[in-house]
Design a protein around this motif. Structure first.
Motif, PDB file in Angstrom:
ATOM      1  N   ASP A  61       4.514 -16.478  -5.162  1.00  0.00           N
ATOM      2  CA  ASP A  61       5.074 -15.281  -4.907  1.00  0.00           C
ATOM      3  C   ASP A  61       4.689 -13.844  -4.066  1.00  0.00           C
ATOM      4  N   LEU A  62       3.250 -14.468  -3.901  1.00  0.00           N
ATOM      5  CA  LEU A  62       2.728 -13.332  -3.174  1.00  0.00           C
ATOM      6  C   LEU A  62       2.752 -13.932  -1.389  1.00  0.00           C
ATOM      7  N   TRP A 121      -2.576 -14.558   3.769  1.00  0.00           N
ATOM      8  CA  TRP A 121      -2.706 -14.673   2.788  1.00  0.00           C
ATOM      9  C   TRP A 121      -2.730 -16.317   1.985  1.00  0.00           C
ATOM     10  N   ASN A 159      -8.156  -1.636  -2.696  1.00  0.00           N
ATOM     11  CA  ASN A 159      -8.614  -1.008  -1.805  1.00  0.00           C
ATOM     12  C   ASN A 159      -8.501   0.752  -1.575  1.00  0.00           C
ATOM     13  N   ARG A 204       7.086 -12.815  -1.394  1.00  0.00           N
ATOM     14  CA  ARG A 204       7.734 -11.633  -0.657  1.00  0.00           C
ATOM     15  C   ARG A 204       6.771 -10.669  -0.428  1.00  0.00           C
ATOM     16  N   THR A 205       4.895 -10.671  -1.003  1.00  0.00           N
ATOM     17  CA  THR A 205       4.561  -9.450  -0.765  1.00  0.00           C
ATOM     18  C   THR A 205       3.628  -9.293   0.622  1.00  0.00           C
ATOM     19  N   ARG A 206       3.931  -7.996   1.078  1.00  0.00           N
ATOM     20  CA  ARG A 206       3.372  -8.002   2.439  1.00  0.00           C
ATOM     21  C   ARG A 206       2.632  -6.723   1.943  1.00  0.00           C
ATOM     22  N   LEU A 207       0.763  -6.674   2.580  1.00  0.00           N
ATOM     23  CA  LEU A 207      -0.046  -5.967   2.273  1.00  0.00           C
ATOM     24  C   LEU A 207      -0.693  -6.577   3.466  1.00  0.00           C
ATOM     25  N   HIS A 208      -0.960  -4.890   3.964  1.00  0.00           N
ATOM     26  CA  HIS A 208      -2.083  -5.044   4.964  1.00  0.00           C
ATOM     27  C   HIS A 208      -3.205  -5.593   5.507  1.00  0.00           C
ATOM     28  N   ALA A 209      -4.212  -4.765   4.085  1.00  0.00           N
ATOM     29  CA  ALA A 209      -5.360  -5.947   3.476  1.00  0.00           C
ATOM     30  C   ALA A 209      -5.328  -7.582   3.784  1.00  0.00           C
ATOM     31  N   VAL A 210      -4.043  -8.004   3.435  1.00  0.00           N
ATOM     32  CA  VAL A 210      -4.420  -9.510   3.075  1.00  0.00           C
ATOM     33  C   VAL A 210      -3.260  -9.481   4.573  1.00  0.00           C
ATOM     34  N   GLN A 268       3.944  -9.197  -7.676  1.00  0.00           N
ATOM     35  CA  GLN A 268       3.411  -9.964  -8.601  1.00  0.00           C
ATOM     36  C   GLN A 268       1.420  -8.957  -9.197  1.00  0.00           C
ATOM     37  N   ALA A 280       1.893 -20.442  -8.881  1.00  0.00           N
ATOM     38  CA  ALA A 280       3.578 -19.215  -9.326  1.00  0.00           C
ATOM     39  C   ALA A 280       2.949 -18.259  -8.338  1.00  0.00           C
ATOM     40  N   VAL A 281       2.045 -17.535  -8.291  1.00  0.00           N
ATOM     41  CA  VAL A 281       1.560 -16.057  -8.257  1.00  0.00           C
ATOM     42  C   VAL A 281       1.321 -16.363  -7.192  1.00  0.00           C
ATOM     43  N   GLU A 288       0.754  -0.921  -0.165  1.00  0.00           N
ATOM     44  CA  GLU A 288       0.314  -0.234   0.272  1.00  0.00           C
ATOM     45  C   GLU A 288       0.807   0.747  -0.098  1.00  0.00           C
TER      46      GLU A 288
END
Lengths: 237, 85
Positions: free
Chosen positions: B42-43, B55, A193, B46-52, A183, B38-39, A150
């Motif tokens: 990777d999420l 995962w 969001n 590697r991916t930090r998202l406060h909304a999630v 991604q 695969a996606v 975000e």
């Protein structure tokens, strides 16, 4: 086409320099339209031309193909090729390509270097600009390590918004995912969001910035540092 | 090649679905599933998202160009996939 006049150029470096320094560069400046995805500086090739950006955005990216990530963004505040040429590095491993179509003023490396050799004030101004480019890259590294998606996306949208006319940015989620090294599904979700919170309006291939302050609040201080350094060092604000 | 859209289910209801407006051109269902996994991997990694916050509670709801459901791939399938292989 007549040579550009200092009073009419939009590039902030050209506007900020002393009139006598602008006069050293002016005869060598050529107006060029540049199109999205066009490479401006190829990796590991001698830099023969530099580009003062008048409109549009140039991205600096590291890595190859799938792993490509943006490490720098240059708009009308900047000069594409400044760091490798002014630091006598002759080339750079990073690809510089057009992210948003626009117009640049190109200048050959030789006349550019002659002007910089002839004027300590011009060299000082441009080296200060290189400093802000380094700060921007460092802040990008900080954002990658310290922020969730975000915050990184909000910072990126603000930087892009600074460099275009109006509030609308034309970009695909695929492109954003490449620039941020994430991604596409992550970008899509994050945009949804941001839109839900009233910060942006997302349309197909377009993003409209609605509330800069709300976006800025997400960046945890990582947006605005190079921008403030630029205002202080280049424009004396 | 047909185009497939990878909508991301991250919560209940219409607000819990991030609709993919762009899609990917892939050969068929086997490639769709491989891409989704695969996606997702990777999420997750590697991916930090406060909304999630989790995962593993997410899924890809894949549709074709006409909006018809093709398959659902839960992110939790990334864990079992190696055992099946």
């Amino acid at each position: 086409m007549p040579q550009p006049q200092q009073a009419n150029v939009r590039n902030r470096l050209l506007r900020a320099m002393a009139p006598e320094d602008f006069a050293r560069l002016q005869p060598h400046l050529e107006t060029m339209a540049v199109q999205m995805r066009e490479p401006m500086i190829a990796p590991d090739r001698p830099v023969e031309e530099l580009f003062f950006v008048e409109s549009g955005i140039v991205s600096i990216t590291t890595g190859h193909d799938e792993s490509r990530i943006e490490v720098g963004m240059v708009g009308r505040e900047g000069l594409v090729g400044a760091a490798p040429v002014l630091l006598h590095a002759d080339r750079t491993p990073h690809l510089h390509f057009v992210q948003v179509s626009g117009e640049v003023l190109s200048i050959g490396r030789e006349p550019f270097c002659d002007a910089v050799e002839a004027s300590a004030a011009l060299r000082r101004l441009l080296l200060r600009y290189v400093h802000t480019v380094m700060i921007q890259a460092a802040q990008t590294a900080h954002a990658h390590a310290a922020l969730g998606l975000e915050g990184r996306l909000a910072r990126w949208l603000l930087m892009c918004h600074d460099r275009v006319d109006g509030d609308e940015l034309t970009l695909t989620h695929e492109f954003l995912s490449m620039m941020l090294g994430v991604q596409r599904a992550g970008v899509t979700l994050t945009l949804q969001n941001l839109e839900g919170a009233g910060r942006i309006r997302a349309k197909r291939r377009r993003i409209e910035v609605l509330d800069r302050e709300k976006l800025r609040a997400l960046t945890n201080g990582s947006y605005g540092v190079p921008e403030a350094e630029y205002a202080r060092l280049i424009e004396g604000r | 090649m047909p185009r497939y859209f990878f909508h991301l289910r991250h919560g209940p209801g219409p607000d819990g679905l991030a609709r993919d407006p762009e899609g990917d051109d892939l050969t068929g269902p086997a490639e769709v599933r491989a891409r989704a996994l695969a996606v997702a991997r990777d999420l997750i990694v590697r991916t930090r998202l406060h909304a999630v916050p989790d995962w593993f509670a997410c899924a890809f709801e894949v549709t074709d160009a006409q909006g018809r459901p093709v398959m659902t791939v839960p992110f939790s399938d990334t864990v079992t996939e190696d055992d099946e292989a």
